[in-house]
Design an enzyme around this catalytic site. Structure first.
Site, PDB file in Angstrom:
ATOM      1  N   ASP A 112       0.831  -1.205   0.000  1.00  0.00           N
ATOM      2  CA  ASP A 112       0.000   0.000   0.000  1.00  0.00           C
ATOM      3  C   ASP A 112       0.865   1.256   0.000  1.00  0.00           C
ATOM      4  O   ASP A 112       0.373   2.363   0.200  1.00  0.00           O
ATOM      5  CB  ASP A 112      -0.946   0.006   1.215  1.00  0.00           C
ATOM      6  N   VAL A 151       3.052   2.101   2.164  1.00  0.00           N
ATOM      7  CA  VAL A 151       3.514   2.450   3.511  1.00  0.00           C
ATOM      8  C   VAL A 151       4.201   1.218   4.099  1.00  0.00           C
ATOM      9  O   VAL A 151       3.651   0.121   4.080  1.00  0.00           O
ATOM     10  CB  VAL A 151       2.326   2.860   4.428  1.00  0.00           C
ATOM     11  N   ASP A 175       6.567  -5.801   3.642  1.00  0.00           N
ATOM     12  CA  ASP A 175       5.249  -5.625   3.034  1.00  0.00           C
ATOM     13  C   ASP A 175       5.297  -4.769   1.782  1.00  0.00           C
ATOM     14  O   ASP A 175       4.327  -4.712   1.031  1.00  0.00           O
ATOM     15  CB  ASP A 175       4.266  -5.023   4.050  1.00  0.00           C
ATOM     16  N   GLU A 176       6.428  -4.085   1.535  1.00  0.00           N
ATOM     17  CA  GLU A 176       6.496  -3.225   0.347  1.00  0.00           C
ATOM     18  C   GLU A 176       7.580  -3.660  -0.646  1.00  0.00           C
ATOM     19  O   GLU A 176       7.791  -3.002  -1.646  1.00  0.00           O
ATOM     20  CB  GLU A 176       6.751  -1.771   0.759  1.00  0.00           C
ATOM     21  N   ASP A 230      24.977 -20.877  -4.101  1.00  0.00           N
ATOM     22  CA  ASP A 230      26.316 -20.309  -4.314  1.00  0.00           C
ATOM     23  C   ASP A 230      26.230 -19.023  -5.148  1.00  0.00           C
ATOM     24  O   ASP A 230      26.609 -19.003  -6.316  1.00  0.00           O
ATOM     25  CB  ASP A 230      27.202 -21.361  -5.004  1.00  0.00           C
ATOM     26  N   SER A 269      35.012 -19.436 -11.665  1.00  0.00           N
ATOM     27  CA  SER A 269      33.932 -19.314 -10.685  1.00  0.00           C
ATOM     28  C   SER A 269      33.373 -17.904 -10.588  1.00  0.00           C
ATOM     29  O   SER A 269      34.114 -16.935 -10.682  1.00  0.00           O
ATOM     30  CB  SER A 269      34.426 -19.721  -9.302  1.00  0.00           C
ATOM     31  N   GLY A 270      32.072 -17.835 -10.357  1.00  0.00           N
ATOM     32  CA  GLY A 270      31.391 -16.549 -10.214  1.00  0.00           C
ATOM     33  C   GLY A 270      31.027 -15.948 -11.552  1.00  0.00           C
ATOM     34  O   GLY A 270      30.146 -15.105 -11.639  1.00  0.00           O
TER      35      GLY A 270
HETATM   36  N1  ARG Z   1      35.185 -23.761  -8.169  1.00  0.00           N
HETATM   37  C1  ARG Z   1      35.856 -23.321  -9.358  1.00  0.00           C
HETATM   38  C2  ARG Z   1      36.378 -21.908  -9.161  1.00  0.00           C
HETATM   39  O1  ARG Z   1      36.470 -21.473  -8.033  1.00  0.00           O
HETATM   40  C3  ARG Z   1      35.047 -23.511 -10.580  1.00  0.00           C
HETATM   41  C4  ARG Z   1      35.038 -24.915 -10.938  1.00  0.00           C
HETATM   42  C5  ARG Z   1      34.221 -25.231 -12.091  1.00  0.00           C
HETATM   43  N2  ARG Z   1      34.529 -26.566 -12.375  1.00  0.00           N
HETATM   44  C6  ARG Z   1      34.057 -27.231 -13.420  1.00  0.00           C
HETATM   45  N3  ARG Z   1      34.446 -28.437 -13.613  1.00  0.00           N
HETATM   46  N4  ARG Z   1      33.176 -26.710 -14.193  1.00  0.00           N
HETATM   47  O2  ARG Z   1      36.831 -21.270 -10.066  1.00  0.00           O
END
Ligand code: ARG
Length: 484
Positions: free
Chosen positions: A125, A127, A135-136, A337, A433-434
């Site tokens: 709403d 608020v 709630d928002e 992750d 990774s990431g």
């Molecule tokens: N854990 C890894 C990293 O920190 C990535 C590993 C990916 N492994 C794979 N077999 N696809 O970079």
């Protein structure tokens, strides 16, 4: 990024997580499958021998023996009483469970897991009533590949598309801000014809200068027959076209502008992990990249729009202001992750520095959808970080298949997604990774996942495992919104 077909011995093992359900031993054949609560002897019921009435009976039939009758009655009552007690206990147990699990009565909505209850009319709403404003925070979302704006109705507990009638960019900007975007990145809002909906949210323009969500009401019709498609940022565009990508088999060197959302995350002048740009201020990476002492934002420098690691050494990179790891990240199983990094100063977008689109709820990726991974990770198992940015095409692998005994044997949780070639030879590897797992769909590049783990690299039947971004989108918006 691995691109060799050679068979280096696997050495990286994901620890922990034994998801096998403990099956109860099978009872021996002929054994009674349930605990015996009652005697298996049949209750003694007086048995009548049917008598055919003859024309004349000399003596009345003898009454059934009294003592047997009373005993059987008592037994029946005991049985009925015990059944009633069992049913009452079950009902009581259900209610106890219900109130422990859901702190609020059915007509109220709980603020997160705080135990504070709000009436649905206070929800969305404009608020903030909940202690943490829950709630928002989840009142708008973008749905499907066409970014259809939907608004939540706490009353009917459902999401409705917004009718294009009287809608304009000012409303679009409000909705984008509520999702955690800044007005600076606002792209557009336009009507798209859609007849698949039965109910809409409509604007009551005569409602005066009140909160956007108070102006919206549910309606069974929409004059224009168009619903609002909202783009809060121009995302998912790469300046280098697909013709270059057709050359790839087993991994190759990227060119500038091909993966403009890819960033390199450095600690003390060394590449550690990859990441993906989602807004000028925010990056997505893996939670395992920012564990322990690496959770300190000051440890990190971010490089965007640069292909080679040695070139980064001469630059200062972007400083990190804030790191938010998923609260349910589990080190052992790699459940959830994912992490967010907020930059101290915003990135300026160019041909070579651009955001990728976060997947919207309701997006279906095909079981074998073609995706791409990119990164500066090792080019073979046990190798060192690559100087140049590499990429490779990897198809998605269905979760049920990836969970097969000979692949990952049940370790692939709903927050994960597998991609790669079960024959081996192409994969992400240490240092990737990431970084992004992306797909091209409806002329836009979408972030499908973030590189998470795998057994070895490019090993047959051990594909790469990625964070399943679709299940994190909500968490990402909530955190962007709360840390503007
Ligand atoms: N854990 C890894 C990293 O920190 C990535 C590993 C990916 N492994 C794979 N077999 N696809 O970079």
């Amino acid at each position: 990024m691995t691109s060799t077909l050679g068979p280096p011995p696997p050495y990286y093992e994901n620890r922990g997580f034994q998801p096998e359900p403990p099956y109860a031993a099978r009872p021996a054949a002929g054994a009674h499958p349930y605990p015996q609560l009652f005697s298996t002897n049949p209750p003694s019921v007086p048995s009548y021998i049917p008598r055919v009435a003859t024309h004349q009976s000399t003596r009345p039939a003898a009454p059934p023996p009294r003592r047997t009758c009373a005993a059987s009655l008592r037994k029946t009552i005991i049985i009925i009483l015990s059944i009633l007690i069992v049913i009452c206990c079950a009902i009581a147990a259900f209610f106890i469970w219900y109130f422990v699990e859901n702190n609020c009565l059915s007509s109220l909505i709980e603020c997160g897991s705080s135990g504070v209850c709000m009436s649905p009319s206070q929800w969305c709403d404009g608020v903030s009533d909940c202690p943490n404003g829950e709630d928002e925070t989840r009142c708008v979302r973008l749905f499907g590949p066409n970014f259809i704006l939907q608004v939540y109705s706490p009353v009917s507990k459902a999401w409705y598309p917004v009718c294009q009638d009287d809608w304009n960019d000012d409303y679009g900007k409000i909705a984008c801000k509520d999702m955690g975007y800044s007005v600076d990145t606002y792209f557009y809002s336009r009507g798209v014809p859609d007849v698949s909906f039965k109910s809409y949210m409509k604007l009551n323009t005569s409602a005066g200068n009140i909160d956007l969500y108070k102006k919206l009401y549910t309606s069974g019709s929409c004059g224009t027959g168009s619903v609002v498609s909202l783009r809060c940022i121009e995302c998912g565009l790469a300046s280098k076209s697909a013709s270059i990508m057709n050359r790839i088999v087993g991994g190759s060197g990227a060119v500038l502008g091909q993966w403009p959302w890819q960033v390199s995350l450095h600690v003390q002048g060394t590449h550690v992990c990859g990441g993906s740009i989602i807004t000028p201020h925010w990056l997505v990476t893996a939670a395992h990249c920012v564990e322990g002492r690496l959770s300190d934002p000051h440890s990190w420098r971010v490089y965007a729009g640069i292909l080679n690691q040695d070139e980064m050494l001469f630059r200062s990179g972007y400083k990190v202001q804030l790191i938010i790891s998923h609260p349910d990240y589990d080190t052992d199983s790699k459940d959830n992750d994912v992490a967010l990094m907020k930059l101290e100063t915003p990135l300026s977008f160019t041909e070579n520095v651009r955001p990728v689109c976060l997947p919207n709820p309701g997006m279906m990726f095909q079981p074998n959808q073609q995706c791409w991974i990119s990164g500066w990770g090792a080019e073979y198992q046990g190798g060192k970080t690559s100087n140049n940015l590499n990429y490779v095409a990897v198809p998605l692998i269905e979760r049920s298949r990836c969970n097969a005994v000979y692949i990952y044997n049940g370790m692939i949780l709903p927050t994960m997604i597998c991609a790669g070639d079960l024959a081996g030879g192409i994969d992400s590897c240490q240092g990737d990774s990431g970084g992004p797992l992306v797909t091209h769909h409806h002329s836009v590049w979408w972030l499908v996942g973030d590189t998470s783990w795998g057994t070895g690299c490019a090993t047959p039947n051990k594909p790469g495992v990625y964070g399943n971004m679709t299940v994190f989108t909500d968490w990402i918006y909530k955190n962007m919104q709360a840390n503007r």
